[in-house]
Design a protein around this motif. Sequence first.
Motif, PDB file in Angstrom:
ATOM      1  N   ARG A 110      -6.608  -1.075   2.703  1.00  9.70           N
ATOM      2  CA  ARG A 110      -7.846  -0.785   1.980  1.00  9.70           C
ATOM      3  C   ARG A 110      -8.383   0.578   2.357  1.00  9.70           C
ATOM      4  O   ARG A 110      -9.035   1.237   1.566  1.00  9.70           O
ATOM      5  N   ASN A 136       1.595  -0.521   7.423  1.00  8.25           N
ATOM      6  CA  ASN A 136       0.363  -0.702   8.199  1.00  8.25           C
ATOM      7  C   ASN A 136       0.698  -1.376   9.531  1.00  8.25           C
ATOM      8  O   ASN A 136       1.868  -1.586   9.857  1.00  8.25           O
ATOM      9  N   ASN A 169     -13.267  -4.497   8.947  1.00  7.27           N
ATOM     10  CA  ASN A 169     -12.235  -5.249   8.213  1.00  7.27           C
ATOM     11  C   ASN A 169     -12.773  -6.619   7.851  1.00  7.27           C
ATOM     12  O   ASN A 169     -13.852  -7.016   8.281  1.00  7.27           O
ATOM     13  N   ARG A 207      -8.021  -9.149  18.657  1.00  6.55           N
ATOM     14  CA  ARG A 207      -9.207  -8.795  17.864  1.00  6.55           C
ATOM     15  C   ARG A 207     -10.485  -9.434  18.377  1.00  6.55           C
ATOM     16  O   ARG A 207     -11.589  -8.971  18.086  1.00  6.55           O
ATOM     17  N   TYR A 260       6.338   4.851  -7.037  1.00  7.78           N
ATOM     18  CA  TYR A 260       5.323   3.796  -7.156  1.00  7.78           C
ATOM     19  C   TYR A 260       4.484   3.749  -5.880  1.00  7.78           C
ATOM     20  O   TYR A 260       3.262   3.724  -5.910  1.00  7.78           O
ATOM     21  N   GLY A 269       0.526  -0.886   2.635  1.00 13.24           N
ATOM     22  CA  GLY A 269      -0.758  -0.682   1.959  1.00 13.24           C
ATOM     23  C   GLY A 269      -1.924  -0.993   2.872  1.00 13.24           C
ATOM     24  O   GLY A 269      -1.776  -1.668   3.891  1.00 13.24           O
ATOM     25  N   LEU A 298       0.865   4.072  -0.525  1.00 11.02           N
ATOM     26  CA  LEU A 298       1.132   2.815   0.193  1.00 11.02           C
ATOM     27  C   LEU A 298       2.074   3.106   1.352  1.00 11.02           C
ATOM     28  O   LEU A 298       3.235   3.449   1.148  1.00 11.02           O
ATOM     29  N   PRO A 347      -2.897 -13.974   4.387  1.00 11.28           N
ATOM     30  CA  PRO A 347      -1.736 -13.057   4.387  1.00 11.28           C
ATOM     31  C   PRO A 347      -2.086 -11.633   3.938  1.00 11.28           C
ATOM     32  O   PRO A 347      -1.357 -10.693   4.198  1.00 11.28           O
ATOM     33  N   MET A 381       4.936  -6.988   2.113  1.00 11.44           N
ATOM     34  CA  MET A 381       3.989  -7.308   3.183  1.00 11.44           C
ATOM     35  C   MET A 381       4.116  -6.260   4.283  1.00 11.44           C
ATOM     36  O   MET A 381       5.196  -5.754   4.565  1.00 11.44           O
ATOM     37  N   ASP A 385       0.821  -4.180  10.581  1.00  5.51           N
ATOM     38  CA  ASP A 385       1.566  -5.454  10.602  1.00  5.51           C
ATOM     39  C   ASP A 385       3.045  -5.291  10.326  1.00  5.51           C
ATOM     40  O   ASP A 385       3.811  -6.249  10.465  1.00  5.51           O
TER      41      ASP A 385
HETATM   42  C1  SDX Z   1      -4.747  -5.664   7.953  1.00  6.07           C
HETATM   43  O1  SDX Z   1      -9.093  -3.799   6.739  1.00  6.07           O
HETATM   44  C2  SDX Z   1      -8.440  -3.653   7.833  1.00  6.07           C
HETATM   45  O2  SDX Z   1      -8.748  -2.781   8.634  1.00  6.07           O
HETATM   46  C3  SDX Z   1      -7.329  -4.657   8.051  1.00  6.07           C
HETATM   47  C4  SDX Z   1      -6.441  -4.397   9.246  1.00  6.07           C
HETATM   48  C5  SDX Z   1      -7.180  -4.585  10.548  1.00  6.07           C
HETATM   49  O3  SDX Z   1      -6.762  -4.014  11.554  1.00  6.07           O
HETATM   50  O4  SDX Z   1      -8.150  -5.416  10.556  1.00  6.07           O
HETATM   51  O5  SDX Z   1      -5.891  -3.098   9.202  1.00  6.07           O
HETATM   52  C6  SDX Z   1      -5.291  -5.399   9.290  1.00  6.07           C
HETATM   53  O6  SDX Z   1      -5.185  -6.585   7.307  1.00  6.07           O
HETATM   54  C7  SDX Z   1      -3.696  -4.745   7.393  1.00  6.07           C
HETATM   55  C8  SDX Z   1      -3.257  -5.143   5.930  1.00  6.07           C
HETATM   56  C9  SDX Z   1      -2.261  -6.276   6.074  1.00  6.07           C
HETATM   57  N1  SDX Z   1      -1.914  -6.818   4.707  1.00  6.07           N
HETATM   58  C10 SDX Z   1      -0.727  -6.601   4.172  1.00  6.07           C
HETATM   59  O7  SDX Z   1       0.153  -5.904   4.672  1.00  6.07           O
HETATM   60  C11 SDX Z   1      -0.496  -7.354   2.859  1.00  6.07           C
HETATM   61  C12 SDX Z   1       0.219  -6.435   1.857  1.00  6.07           C
HETATM   62  N2  SDX Z   1      -0.687  -5.391   1.445  1.00  6.07           N
HETATM   63  C13 SDX Z   1      -1.589  -5.695   0.465  1.00  6.07           C
HETATM   64  O8  SDX Z   1      -1.677  -6.862  -0.218  1.00  6.07           O
HETATM   65  C14 SDX Z   1      -2.604  -4.617   0.145  1.00  6.07           C
HETATM   66  O9  SDX Z   1      -2.066  -3.375   0.360  1.00  6.07           O
HETATM   67  C15 SDX Z   1      -3.921  -4.746   0.859  1.00  6.07           C
HETATM   68  C16 SDX Z   1      -4.455  -6.135   0.768  1.00  6.07           C
HETATM   69  C17 SDX Z   1      -3.773  -4.381   2.296  1.00  6.07           C
HETATM   70  C18 SDX Z   1      -4.845  -3.839   0.155  1.00  6.07           C
HETATM   71  O10 SDX Z   1      -4.922  -4.383  -1.165  1.00  6.07           O
HETATM   72  P1  SDX Z   1      -5.588  -3.630  -2.344  1.00  6.07           P
HETATM   73  O11 SDX Z   1      -6.956  -3.237  -1.940  1.00  6.07           O
HETATM   74  O12 SDX Z   1      -5.433  -4.364  -3.651  1.00  6.07           O
HETATM   75  O13 SDX Z   1      -4.684  -2.346  -2.394  1.00  6.07           O
HETATM   76  P2  SDX Z   1      -5.018  -1.140  -3.223  1.00  6.07           P
HETATM   77  O14 SDX Z   1      -6.287  -1.275  -3.997  1.00  6.07           O
HETATM   78  O15 SDX Z   1      -4.916   0.007  -2.271  1.00  6.07           O
HETATM   79  O16 SDX Z   1      -3.815  -1.195  -4.301  1.00  6.07           O
HETATM   80  C19 SDX Z   1      -3.547  -0.058  -5.013  1.00  6.07           C
HETATM   81  C20 SDX Z   1      -2.286  -0.375  -5.828  1.00  6.07           C
HETATM   82  C21 SDX Z   1      -2.366  -1.623  -6.693  1.00  6.07           C
HETATM   83  O17 SDX Z   1      -1.546  -1.379  -7.824  1.00  6.07           O
HETATM   84  P3  SDX Z   1      -2.213  -0.771  -9.189  1.00  6.07           P
HETATM   85  O18 SDX Z   1      -3.247  -1.809  -9.636  1.00  6.07           O
HETATM   86  O19 SDX Z   1      -2.841   0.552  -8.819  1.00  6.07           O
HETATM   87  O20 SDX Z   1      -1.064  -0.641 -10.171  1.00  6.07           O
HETATM   88  O21 SDX Z   1      -1.167  -0.596  -4.948  1.00  6.07           O
HETATM   89  C22 SDX Z   1      -0.628  -1.886  -5.208  1.00  6.07           C
HETATM   90  C23 SDX Z   1      -1.689  -2.692  -5.874  1.00  6.07           C
HETATM   91  O22 SDX Z   1      -1.110  -3.709  -6.671  1.00  6.07           O
HETATM   92  N3  SDX Z   1      -0.277  -2.444  -3.888  1.00  6.07           N
HETATM   93  C24 SDX Z   1       0.920  -2.879  -3.552  1.00  6.07           C
HETATM   94  C25 SDX Z   1       0.822  -3.247  -2.209  1.00  6.07           C
HETATM   95  N4  SDX Z   1      -0.414  -3.035  -1.775  1.00  6.07           N
HETATM   96  C26 SDX Z   1      -1.099  -2.533  -2.815  1.00  6.07           C
HETATM   97  N5  SDX Z   1       2.077  -2.990  -4.253  1.00  6.07           N
HETATM   98  C27 SDX Z   1       3.146  -3.484  -3.585  1.00  6.07           C
HETATM   99  N6  SDX Z   1       3.137  -3.854  -2.276  1.00  6.07           N
HETATM  100  C28 SDX Z   1       1.992  -3.749  -1.558  1.00  6.07           C
HETATM  101  N7  SDX Z   1       1.982  -4.126  -0.291  1.00  6.07           N
END
Ligand code: SDX
Length: 392
Positions: free
Chosen positions: A271, A325, A197, A352, A316, A269, A322, A227, A266, A327
Motif C-alpha cells: 500500500r 515486500n 498498517n 509486531r 505489468y 506489492g 509492484l 493473507p 503473494m 513477506d
Molecule cells: C504487509 O501496510 C503495511 O505496512 C503492511 C506490512 C507491515 O509491515 O505491516 O508491510 C506487511 O502486509 C505487506 C503486504 C503483504 N501482502 C501481500 O504480499 C499480498 C499480495 N499483495 C497484495 O494483495 C497487494 O499488493 C497489497 C494488499 C499489499 C496492496 O493491495 P492494493 O492496495 O490493492 O495494491 P495496489 O492498489 O497498489 O494495486 C495496484 C495494482 C492493482 O491492479 P490495477 O487495478 O491497477 O490493474 O496492482 C495490482 C492490483 O490488482 N496488484 C497486484 C498485486 N498487488 C497489487 N497484482 C498482482 N500481484 C500482486 N501481488
Amino acid sequence: ETGCFTYDPGFTATASCRSAITYIDGDAGVLLYRGYPIEQLAKDSSFLEVAYLLMHGELPDKQAFTGFEHDVTHHTMLHEAFKGFLGGFRHDAHPMSMLVGMLGSMASFYHNDLDYDDPQQRRLAAIRLIAKLPTIAAACHRHSVGWPLRYPRNNLEYVDRFLHMMFEVPSGPLEMNPVAAKALDLLFILHADHEQNASTSTVRLVGSTGANPYACIAAGVAALWGPAHGGANEAVLKMLAEIGNAKHVQSAVDKAKDKESGFRLMGFGHRVYKNFDPRAKIIREMCHQVLEELGVDDPLLEVAMKLEEAALKDDYFVQRKLYPNVDFYSGIIYKALGIPTEMFTVMFAIARTAGWVAHWLEQQEDPEFKIGRPRQIYTGHDVRDYVAVDKR
Ligand code: SDX
C-alpha cells in the motif's frame, strides 16, 4: 451525489493519527524507527533493544537495557490455567486462531490488578505482552504437534528462550543454534513496527475506546492474520510450493496479470512502498547467508529468485510499481529454521507486538486522543417512506 448527501469525489484517506514512532517514505524505500534507519538497526541492534527504542523513543544505555531485559525475562510465565484453555482447541486449530483466543483471555488473568491511568501500570502491561507472546506462541505450536508444554528459561536470551520453548523435547536437551537465533532476532527487528498498517491501526482504534491492552493486541493479531497483510508470509510459501520449480514461474506471473484469475503474487506489492521494501532487501541478502550457514538447500529459494526476476522485468509489475515486500523471502528463512508454515504469521505477531504496544502507549499518553470514529462515503438510497407489507 446520492440526492440527500454530497461528498467530495476527490475523497482521499486522511491521516488516522499523529505518531513519532515510525517513518516510512514509500517512494524512496525508507523506513526509520524513532529516526534510526532500519538498515542500521538490522546490522547493529537486537530485537529487545528495538522494542525498548519503540516504546521509550530512545536507545537504552546499558543500565536501562539491563533493567528492561530483567523485567521482560521475569514476566514470561503464563498463569497455569492457560493450559486448560489451550487444551480446549482442536490439535489442528490454526495457531493464529489459538493466539487470538489466548491473548483475548489474558485480560481475565492480568487486567483486574491494573489501573491504566497510571503510566507505570501501562508500561507493565506492555512488558507483559512482549514477554508472554513467545511463551503463548510456543505453547500453541506444541499443542498442535502434541508435545508437552515447556516453561520459559530465565537463563536464556529472548530469542533463544523462544526457540527452546518451541523445539526442546523431553528426550534430550535442545542444542542452541546461534545462526538460527541471530536470523530470528533480525527477522523480529524487521517486523517490529511499520507505521499505521492495518493491524496497528486496529490496535489504535480498539485502544481509543478504552479497551484493555490485551483486547487491543488480540484485535491486532486478528487483523494481521489476513493473507493481504501478515498472513502473506504463509501464503508466499504455499504459492512457491504450488509453482514447484523455476520452469513454471512465467505461467505464475502471467496468471497474476490476468485479473479474472483472482490470483496475486503473494509477497509482492504494498500500500505504501512503490519502490523496493527496504526490509525485503535485507531479508533477501540474509536468506542466502542463513541457508548457507545452516547448510540448507531449499529449491523454493531458486523459485523465489526466478519469480522476482521475471516479475521485476514484466511491464505489468513495473508500471504498477509492484516489488517484493517484507513477506516475500521471510518464509524461506522461517522454513530453514524449522518453523512450520502455519506458524509464520505467529512469528510476525511476536515481533509486531513491540510496535503494537508502543503505539498503544503513545496513544494512551496523548492528552488529546479521542475515540476513533472513521466516516464513510454514503452510497445508499435517498430518504424514502415505509411501505406496508401487503403493498410491496
Ligand atoms: C504487509 O501496510 C503495511 O505496512 C503492511 C506490512 C507491515 O509491515 O505491516 O508491510 C506487511 O502486509 C505487506 C503486504 C503483504 N501482502 C501481500 O504480499 C499480498 C499480495 N499483495 C497484495 O494483495 C497487494 O499488493 C497489497 C494488499 C499489499 C496492496 O493491495 P492494493 O492496495 O490493492 O495494491 P495496489 O492498489 O497498489 O494495486 C495496484 C495494482 C492493482 O491492479 P490495477 O487495478 O491497477 O490493474 O496492482 C495490482 C492490483 O490488482 N496488484 C497486484 C498485486 N498487488 C497489487 N497484482 C498482482 N500481484 C500482486 N501481488
